[in-house]
Motif scaffolding. Structure first.
Motif, PDB file in Angstrom:
ATOM      1  N   MET A   1       0.868  -1.015  -0.082  1.00 39.30           N
ATOM      2  CA  MET A   1       0.055  -0.016  -0.139  1.00 39.30           C
ATOM      3  C   MET A   1       0.768   1.341  -0.131  1.00 39.30           C
ATOM      4  O   MET A   1       0.392   2.220  -0.688  1.00 39.30           O
ATOM      5  N   LYS A   2       2.039   1.345   0.698  1.00 37.49           N
ATOM      6  CA  LYS A   2       2.943   2.348   0.767  1.00 37.49           C
ATOM      7  C   LYS A   2       3.511   2.524  -0.613  1.00 37.49           C
ATOM      8  O   LYS A   2       3.637   3.693  -1.064  1.00 37.49           O
ATOM      9  N   LYS A   3       3.973   1.553  -1.114  1.00 35.62           N
ATOM     10  CA  LYS A   3       4.425   1.534  -2.604  1.00 35.62           C
ATOM     11  C   LYS A   3       3.526   2.243  -3.497  1.00 35.62           C
ATOM     12  O   LYS A   3       3.923   2.917  -4.270  1.00 35.62           O
ATOM     13  N   ALA A   4       2.501   1.501  -3.432  1.00 34.64           N
ATOM     14  CA  ALA A   4       1.452   1.973  -4.321  1.00 34.64           C
ATOM     15  C   ALA A   4       1.254   3.692  -4.146  1.00 34.64           C
ATOM     16  O   ALA A   4       0.699   4.286  -5.051  1.00 34.64           O
ATOM     17  N   ALA A   5       1.129   3.993  -3.007  1.00 37.83           N
ATOM     18  CA  ALA A   5       0.788   5.501  -2.693  1.00 37.83           C
ATOM     19  C   ALA A   5       1.677   6.273  -3.398  1.00 37.83           C
ATOM     20  O   ALA A   5       1.515   7.516  -3.901  1.00 37.83           O
ATOM     21  N   LEU A   6       2.988   5.806  -3.708  1.00 37.91           N
ATOM     22  CA  LEU A   6       4.127   6.597  -4.256  1.00 37.91           C
ATOM     23  C   LEU A   6       3.630   6.557  -5.849  1.00 37.91           C
ATOM     24  O   LEU A   6       4.653   7.605  -6.187  1.00 37.91           O
ATOM     25  N   LYS A   7       3.101   5.771  -6.312  1.00 45.18           N
ATOM     26  CA  LYS A   7       2.888   5.772  -7.824  1.00 45.18           C
ATOM     27  C   LYS A   7       1.454   6.096  -8.340  1.00 45.18           C
ATOM     28  O   LYS A   7       1.487   5.990  -9.617  1.00 45.18           O
ATOM     29  N   LEU A   8       0.813   6.673  -7.560  1.00 43.26           N
ATOM     30  CA  LEU A   8      -0.493   7.177  -8.031  1.00 43.26           C
ATOM     31  C   LEU A   8      -0.478   8.572  -9.017  1.00 43.26           C
ATOM     32  O   LEU A   8       0.555   9.207  -8.856  1.00 43.26           O
ATOM     33  N   SER A   9      -1.543   8.089 -10.236  1.00 46.72           N
ATOM     34  CA  SER A   9      -1.309   9.350 -10.811  1.00 46.72           C
ATOM     35  C   SER A   9      -1.916  10.759 -10.331  1.00 46.72           C
ATOM     36  O   SER A   9      -3.044  10.319 -10.056  1.00 46.72           O
ATOM     37  N   PRO A  10      -1.194  11.805 -10.234  1.00 46.17           N
ATOM     38  CA  PRO A  10      -1.683  12.893  -9.382  1.00 46.17           C
ATOM     39  C   PRO A  10      -3.079  13.306  -9.958  1.00 46.17           C
ATOM     40  O   PRO A  10      -3.579  13.166 -10.917  1.00 46.17           O
ATOM     41  N   VAL A  11      -3.973  13.743  -8.773  1.00 52.73           N
ATOM     42  CA  VAL A  11      -5.348  14.463  -8.951  1.00 52.73           C
ATOM     43  C   VAL A  11      -5.005  15.800  -8.568  1.00 52.73           C
ATOM     44  O   VAL A  11      -4.691  16.066  -7.334  1.00 52.73           O
ATOM     45  N   THR A  12      -4.920  16.872  -9.441  1.00 51.80           N
ATOM     46  CA  THR A  12      -4.560  18.151  -8.961  1.00 51.80           C
ATOM     47  C   THR A  12      -5.713  18.876  -8.359  1.00 51.80           C
ATOM     48  O   THR A  12      -6.915  18.635  -8.806  1.00 51.80           O
ATOM     49  N   LEU A  13      -5.700  19.474  -7.233  1.00 54.48           N
ATOM     50  CA  LEU A  13      -6.965  20.020  -6.453  1.00 54.48           C
ATOM     51  C   LEU A  13      -7.108  21.510  -7.057  1.00 54.48           C
ATOM     52  O   LEU A  13      -6.223  22.196  -7.157  1.00 54.48           O
ATOM     53  N   SER A  14      -8.434  21.502  -7.222  1.00 56.39           N
ATOM     54  CA  SER A  14      -8.769  23.122  -7.591  1.00 56.39           C
ATOM     55  C   SER A  14      -9.263  23.977  -6.802  1.00 56.39           C
ATOM     56  O   SER A  14      -9.678  23.265  -5.787  1.00 56.39           O
ATOM     57  N   SER A  15      -8.864  25.218  -7.266  1.00 58.20           N
ATOM     58  CA  SER A  15      -9.123  26.362  -6.222  1.00 58.20           C
ATOM     59  C   SER A  15     -10.834  26.431  -6.365  1.00 58.20           C
ATOM     60  O   SER A  15     -11.469  27.131  -5.562  1.00 58.20           O
ATOM     61  N   ASP A  16     -11.489  25.912  -7.440  1.00 59.62           N
ATOM     62  CA  ASP A  16     -13.058  25.969  -7.377  1.00 59.62           C
ATOM     63  C   ASP A  16     -13.515  24.852  -6.702  1.00 59.62           C
ATOM     64  O   ASP A  16     -13.835  23.568  -7.442  1.00 59.62           O
ATOM     65  N   THR A 263      -5.095  -5.204   2.353  1.00 57.51           N
ATOM     66  CA  THR A 263      -4.909  -6.291   1.254  1.00 57.51           C
ATOM     67  C   THR A 263      -5.705  -6.357   0.201  1.00 57.51           C
ATOM     68  O   THR A 263      -5.054  -6.110  -0.867  1.00 57.51           O
ATOM     69  N   THR A 264      -6.897  -5.904   0.125  1.00 56.91           N
ATOM     70  CA  THR A 264      -7.808  -5.847  -1.007  1.00 56.91           C
ATOM     71  C   THR A 264      -8.359  -4.696  -1.356  1.00 56.91           C
ATOM     72  O   THR A 264      -8.555  -4.153  -2.410  1.00 56.91           O
ATOM     73  N   GLU A 265      -8.991  -4.087  -0.319  1.00 58.59           N
ATOM     74  CA  GLU A 265      -9.944  -2.848  -0.652  1.00 58.59           C
ATOM     75  C   GLU A 265      -9.299  -1.599  -1.012  1.00 58.59           C
ATOM     76  O   GLU A 265      -9.851  -1.223  -1.919  1.00 58.59           O
ATOM     77  N   TRP A 266      -7.987  -1.385  -0.789  1.00 59.92           N
ATOM     78  CA  TRP A 266      -7.392  -0.154  -1.277  1.00 59.92           C
ATOM     79  C   TRP A 266      -7.183  -0.258  -2.886  1.00 59.92           C
ATOM     80  O   TRP A 266      -7.198   0.642  -3.646  1.00 59.92           O
ATOM     81  N   ARG A 267      -6.949  -1.515  -3.084  1.00 63.85           N
ATOM     82  CA  ARG A 267      -6.795  -1.774  -4.604  1.00 63.85           C
ATOM     83  C   ARG A 267      -7.951  -1.247  -5.296  1.00 63.85           C
ATOM     84  O   ARG A 267      -7.472  -0.918  -6.718  1.00 63.85           O
ATOM     85  N   GLN A 268      -9.237  -1.293  -4.957  1.00 65.79           N
ATOM     86  CA  GLN A 268     -10.285  -0.913  -5.727  1.00 65.79           C
ATOM     87  C   GLN A 268     -10.224   0.642  -5.938  1.00 65.79           C
ATOM     88  O   GLN A 268     -10.878   1.374  -7.019  1.00 65.79           O
TER      89      GLN A 268
END
Length: 271
Positions: A1-16, A263-268
């Protein structure tokens, strides 16, 4: 889970943004915070303001991991809050609250995240969002007080709610879970909270930080006449009769439900 957290495609947060949420995190939970915040940000296509408060252990490197996954996230360090805490909660007037905050990071969920005198929605990190949280968005828009509610037989408080109700002369709500708490911090009577700390410590032999903090927050939001979120805001315990549903808005994983969570839920979230 930690390794996967480092490889996520970024979601840029909007000021709106149409929702604002806040987390407390640190060295033990940063990856869980990323996944919860990321699951929400992706559902809202970045239209969410996310505040991440350090519990005192969030290093610059870990902050960088969160920023990489969620560009424009707002990181608040303990140093950023020191002056404000001294002004709002001077140690001479609030010795118990200040001592509890120093001794255990759980109490920073109350102190650090609530000295801002405004409406915030605070979220625990061990949750995942699966559908847009329209009820929370409406609550944010209308400054409404909400809490997550347990479905287990008894409230997870340090004292029975009927005892607290009688002794503090409030109508104590049952089974409040602090996984989601939405209320206006400006309505907090900090002197009442300090007296409540004294009352609880006098009547409870051993301070169990998670239960103690949840009890304090439950007392506050009961006093503010908060309402429970509906059941698609799920709390999972890994009971044998427990089933998830595609309509679940959020799942909060506690007790034995930590196993499927890790183990499984975060993968969804990243499918």
């Amino acid at each position: 889970m930690k390794k996967a957290a480092l490889k996520l495609s970024p979601v840029t947060l909007s000021s709106d943004y149409k929702l604002e949420v806040s987390y407390l995190t640190g060295a033990k939970y940063w990856h869980q915070t990323i996944f919860c915040a990321y699951s929400l940000a992706r559902l809202l296509k970045g239209h969410v303001r996310i505040n991440v408060y350090s519990d005192g252990t969030l290093s610059p490197e870990l902050s960088g991991f969160i920023i990489k996954a969620l560009p424009n996230v707002n990181i608040i360090s303990t140093k950023d809050l020191s002056t404000q805490i001294d002004e709002v909660l001077p140690e001479k007037d609030f010795p118990l609250l200040r001592a509890l905050r120093e001794e255990n990071a759980f109490f920073r969920k109350l102190v650090d995240m609530r000295i801002n005198n405004r409406y915030i929605i605070q979220l625990d990190s061990d949750m995942l969002f699966f559908n847009e949280p329209k009820e929370l968005i409406d609550a944010y828009r209308n400054n409404e007080n909400y809490f997550m509610q347990d479905t287990i037989p008894a409230s997870y408080y340090v004292l029975p709610e009927d005892v607290i109700s009688k002794d503090l002369n409030i109508s104590m709500c049952k089974k409040i879970n602090s996984g989601i708490l939405a209320y206006n911090s400006s309505k907090i009577d900090w002197h009442f909270v300090e007296r409540t700390c004294a009352y609880l410590m006098k009547n409870v032999q051993n301070v169990h930080p998670p239960m103690f903090e949840q009890t304090l927050n439950a007392i506050i939001i009961s006093w503010l006449e908060g309402k429970p979120l509906n059941q698609p805001y799920r709390i999972l315990y890994a009971d044998k009769n427990e089933k998830t549903n595609s309509s679940d808005i959020v799942r909060h994983y506690i007790f034995k439900a930590k196993l499927p969570y890790f183990t499984t839920e975060w993968r969804q979230v990243i499918r």
